[in-house]
Enzyme design. Structure first.
Site, short mmCIF file in Angstrom:
data_model
loop_
_atom_site.label_atom_id
_atom_site.label_comp_id
_atom_site.label_asym_id
_atom_site.label_seq_id
_atom_site.Cartn_x
_atom_site.Cartn_y
_atom_site.Cartn_z
CD GLU A 188 -2.73 1.18 2.50
OE1 GLU A 188 -2.74 2.24 3.17
OE2 GLU A 188 -3.34 0.15 2.84
CB CYS B 43 -1.85 6.75 1.25
SG CYS B 43 -3.24 5.77 1.82
#
Length: 475
Positions: free
Chosen positions: A249, A283
């Protein structure tokens, strides 16, 4: 001995270093923890591998359910303490840290519930004569030893998303937290042990970079879970031992498209939250906003007015809305990128300056160049860029122009525009009339292209950490 053996002896004889944890706002000392040397990690891996290899030692499902339920209760009982720890070591404002603890509780409970869904299926065998006279079914088994490496920005909930699914799936797990925020991770591992998980099934491993790489690439590791930068994630994936599966990720440069029909007044608070939550250290933080040219400047101004009102300070202060960046050098980097964009023609609507060694003012830029760092790279700081467009196809093309693709958003009252954005935006999730940083913990969460590999989310991670075994019985 050859060089490799000499190196191993040196590693095994290393003295653990002490890692000092500080508040990122003012560098106030919090606590010290000892790092783990390779000799200890090697033993942890051996023990974990042996636990996995002997299926008679696997923890039964009902015990895993009980452990996770007890862990959720323990987190609830220590919610205030954990929220303060998140704010103190990670710089996330207390209000948001409390939300993170609530999510962690929900995530652990969800893992317990999802254990009942780790099921196989019957496979029909008599579809042809070759398979006739047989019955077949699949069962789920743990994949093996899991190594999890995490990031600083959600120091408790990210650990929950990596470690609790491993426990739920029946995998032994070693977890390495970010060096800036190890205390929340250690607290969760200790809670799991207190809840009844034998220590050998989950190890807290704070270590240096070279030692962590050696652990990650060890052939005893069956699954590698990584949350962090794309450069490091892809590098580590390239070095994994044959057979090791992984989930990566990374970050994104999240785009938002505003349609002519969008409700601007309702939209601004959402964009402010999505752009400046945790000072942009998320993110999927809102970074690039594309608006119709005749409205773009006004939207940028409204965002600037809201951003200028945000209270920046120490995350442990109840009034703080935007905390520090995790390290002073990150403030240096954000300052450099913004100055570069302004020098190249971006209009500074608000912010654009450091407020101290560890803080940067919430910043809104209007029309930065398309090739500027703020337009092409994840800034991971409190900076939002607004661009004007003539045609929505042009906006979608710009949104899709980067090597990063994670979550995206569109604001519109027009169903045709909403469906067009959902269909054409290169993203794993498209939010309609919501910011790009929206997430609940049971949804799939993943990056495309450089933004990641495989899919996060509790149930999806448990699936990745499990494997099917089929039995075929000839009657």
């Amino acid at each position: 001995m050859d060089n490799v053996e000499h190196s191993d002896v040196a590693e095994n004889n290393k003295v653990p270093e002490t890692l000092d944890v500080v508040n990122p706002y003012d560098q106030t000392y919090i606590e010290s923890i000892a790092t783990v040397i390779w000799g200890d990690i090697d033993k942890y891996l051996s023990t974990a591998h042996q636990l996995y290899k002997d299926c008679n030692q696997w923890i039964p499902a009902f015990e895993r359910v009980s452990i996770l339920k007890k862990a959720a209760v323990l987190i609830s009982q220590r919610a205030d303490e954990l929220a303060f720890l998140i704010a103190n070591e990670g710089g996330k404002p207390l209000a948001d840290a409390r939300v993170e603890v609530t999510r962690a509780i929900d995530g652990v409970e969800l893992c317990a519930k999802e254990i009942s869904k780790l099921i196989g299926s019957q496979i029909p065998m008599d579809l042809t004569q070759a398979g006739a006279g047989r019955i077949a079914f699949t069962t789920k088994e743990p994949i093996g030893v899991v190594v999890a490496v995490s990031a600083f920005n959600h120091p408790l909930n990210l650990i929950v998303h990596q470690v609790a699914p491993a426990v739920a799936a029946g995998c032994p797990v070693l977890v390495k937290p970010a060096r800036d925020t190890p205390l929340s991770c250690k607290a969760f591992v200790d809670i799991l042990h207190e809840a009844g998980l034998p220590p050998q099934w989950c190890r807290f491993v704070a270590c240096d970079i070279s030692t962590s790489e050696k652990m990650i690439t060890d052939p005893r590791v069956a699954f590698f879970s990584f949350i962090g930068s794309a450069n490091i994630g892809w590098m580590l994936r390239s070095k994994l031992a044959p057979g090791t599966r992984c989930a990566l990720e990374h970050g994104g440069v999240a785009p938002v498209i505003i349609d002519e029909s969008a409700d601007i007044d309702a939209m601004i608070p959402s964009l402010l939250k999505g752009g400046f939550y945790h000072s942009g250290q998320v993110c999927v933080s809102v970074q690039r906003i594309y608006a119709p040219k005749d409205k773009a400047k006004n939207i940028a101004q409204l965002l600037a007015e809201g951003a200028a009102k945000l209270i920046v300070g120490n995350a442990i202060d109840e009034k703080t809305e935007c905390g520090p960046l995790i390290r002073p050098k990150e403030v240096d980097r954000v300052e450099e990128w913004v100055d570069e964009a302004v020098a190249a023609g971006a209009i500074l609507m608000t912010g654009g300056k450091r407020l101290g060694e560890s803080t940067y003012a919430p910043t809104v830029l209007f029309e930065p160049p398309a090739n500027a760092k703020v337009s092409t790279m994840e800034i991971f700081g409190p900076v939002v860029c607004v661009y004007g467009y003539d045609d929505i196809d042009e906006a979608i093309e710009q949104a899709n122009s980067l090597d990063y693709a994670f979550q995206a958003a569109v604001f519109t009252k027009n169903l045709d525009i909403a469906t067009k954005a959902i269909r054409e935006l290169d993203a794993t999730a498209v939010m309609v009339n919501d910011h790009t940083a929206f997430r609940v913990d049971w949804m799939p969460f993943a990056g495309r292209k450089h933004s990641g590999y495989n899919t996060g989310g509790i149930a999806y991670t448990m699936h990745d950490m499990s494997q099917d075994k089929m039995a075929v019985i000839k009657l």
